[in-house]
Write an enzyme that holds these catalytic residues in place. Structure first.
Site, short mmCIF file in Angstrom:
data_model
loop_
_atom_site.label_atom_id
_atom_site.label_comp_id
_atom_site.label_asym_id
_atom_site.label_seq_id
_atom_site.Cartn_x
_atom_site.Cartn_y
_atom_site.Cartn_z
N ARG A 42 0.83 -1.21 0.00
CA ARG A 42 0.00 0.00 0.00
C ARG A 42 0.86 1.25 0.00
NH1 ARG A 42 -0.82 4.83 2.51
NH2 ARG A 42 -0.43 3.84 4.54
N ASP A 43 1.47 1.58 1.12
CA ASP A 43 2.26 2.80 1.22
C ASP A 43 3.46 2.76 0.29
OD1 ASP A 43 2.86 5.32 2.21
OD2 ASP A 43 4.03 4.55 3.88
N HIS A 101 6.97 4.70 12.26
CA HIS A 101 6.87 4.64 10.80
C HIS A 101 7.87 5.64 10.24
CE1 HIS A 101 4.28 4.12 7.04
NE2 HIS A 101 5.09 5.12 6.72
N HIS A 131 10.69 7.12 7.35
CA HIS A 131 11.21 7.21 5.99
C HIS A 131 12.70 7.50 6.06
CE1 HIS A 131 7.35 7.44 3.50
NE2 HIS A 131 6.96 7.21 4.75
N CYS A 179 6.07 9.71 -0.57
CA CYS A 179 4.77 10.32 -0.27
C CYS A 179 4.39 11.24 -1.41
CB CYS A 179 4.81 11.11 1.04
SG CYS A 179 3.24 11.92 1.42
N ASN A 207 10.00 4.37 2.44
CA ASN A 207 9.97 3.86 3.81
C ASN A 207 11.25 3.09 4.09
OD1 ASN A 207 6.92 4.18 4.64
ND2 ASN A 207 6.91 3.37 2.56
#
Length: 300
Positions: free
Chosen positions: A9-10, A201, A203, A234, A243
């Site tokens: 997803r991300d 979370h 990056h 993003c 990430n």
């Protein structure tokens, strides 16, 4: 230790290369086979804004949603919730921000408006027996506002907890955090949300993700988000790289003596699989250090 794999997803949402549902399902299958037990499977958002998430219903249809692996999906509003529930989703996530500017650019709403929008989503999901996870983005810095005050992050995290989120993921969206700034933020947030309900979370824009995870680990955090092969970025934060790579995180955790239940060799193989599908090398250092074993030639 708990790892939430966000690659499907991300990780994929910011990739320009379109992937078929079959490739997405094969990625998730490989991640599951490696031992990961929480894997973000998609997002029920407008494909106009996030085209890579088109077909999330088809992805869920190809997964075993009754087994021990959680396949959460991102839901921005009640319309998205309707679609997710119709597709059989058994866990959802809502995505807020600690930055007013980022919230407006990301979901076209203020922080207060976004939380009001999430309230009926969370209530309906819980009534249906579907757990809700909350995300807070820009917990250290914002591409539009600069530094974010830890107290603001704590306020948003507490509101998400009040809405019924069982876990709050704290996202350094643009990767500007250092151990000092991350721990200052974590100290503030943990006064309003128990550490057992917090996740990190990170990056890796400035190469600090693993250092920040190590600092949070020492502070008592037990859950971390990561993305196989370091996929991601993003779409609303120009310049933000991917990430932190799941394989790098697993290597760190194993080296620190923690159990993850993940087969590192299988995970690295998966990193090379998805990198090949996207036509670019993995971003993780471990994937390159170990190499693509599928192409390795036996010594003579």
């Amino acid at each position: 230790m708990k790892i939430v794999e966000v690659g499907p997803r991300d990780g994929l949402q910011n990739e320009k290369q379109a992937l078929s549902t079959a490739v997405k399902l094969e990625l998730i299958r490989r991640l599951t086979a490696s031992g990961l037990r929480s894997i973000e499977a998609g997002a029920f958002v407008s494909p106009k804004w996030v085209p890579q998430m088109a077909g999330s219903a088809e992805v869920l249809a190809g997964l075993d949603l009754t087994g021990p692996v959680a396949y959460p999906v991102l839901v921005p509003n009640e319309q998205g919730l309707d679609a997710a529930l119709a597709a059989g989703a058994r866990e959802i996530a809502v995505f807020g921000a600690a930055s007013e500017s980022f919230s407006q650019r990301n979901i076209n709403a203020s922080i207060a408006e976004s939380l009001q929008r999430f309230a009926p989503v969370a209530a309906r999901a819980q009534a249906a027996g579907v757990p809700v996870r909350g995300y807070v983005s820009c917990v250290v810095g914002c591409p539009y506002e600069g530094r974010i005050a830890p107290a603001k992050v704590a306020e948003v995290a507490a509101r998400l907890l009040d809405l019924g989120c069982y876990e709050i993921s704290l996202g350094d969206t643009i990767g500007v955090g250092t151990p000092a700034s991350v721990l200052a933020m974590l100290e503030a947030v943990s006064k309003t949300v128990p550490m057992t309900q917090l996740a990190g979370h990170f990056h890796d824009t400035y190469g600090m993700a693993i250092s920040n995870i190590h600092a949070c680990l020492r502070a008592g955090m037990m859950t971390f988000d990561s993305s196989v092969a370091g996929l991601g970025g993003c779409p609303y934060a120009q310049g933000a790289s991917g990430n932190v790579a799941t394989e790098d995180v697993v290597y760190l955790l194993h080296g620190e003596g923690h159990s993850t239940g993940v087969d590192l060799a299988a995970l690295v193989d998966t990193a090379w699989f998805i990198a090949d599908a996207l036509g670019k090398p993995p971003a993780s250092k471990l994937a390159h250090a170990i190499g693509d074993q599928r192409r390795a030639k036996p010594e003579r």
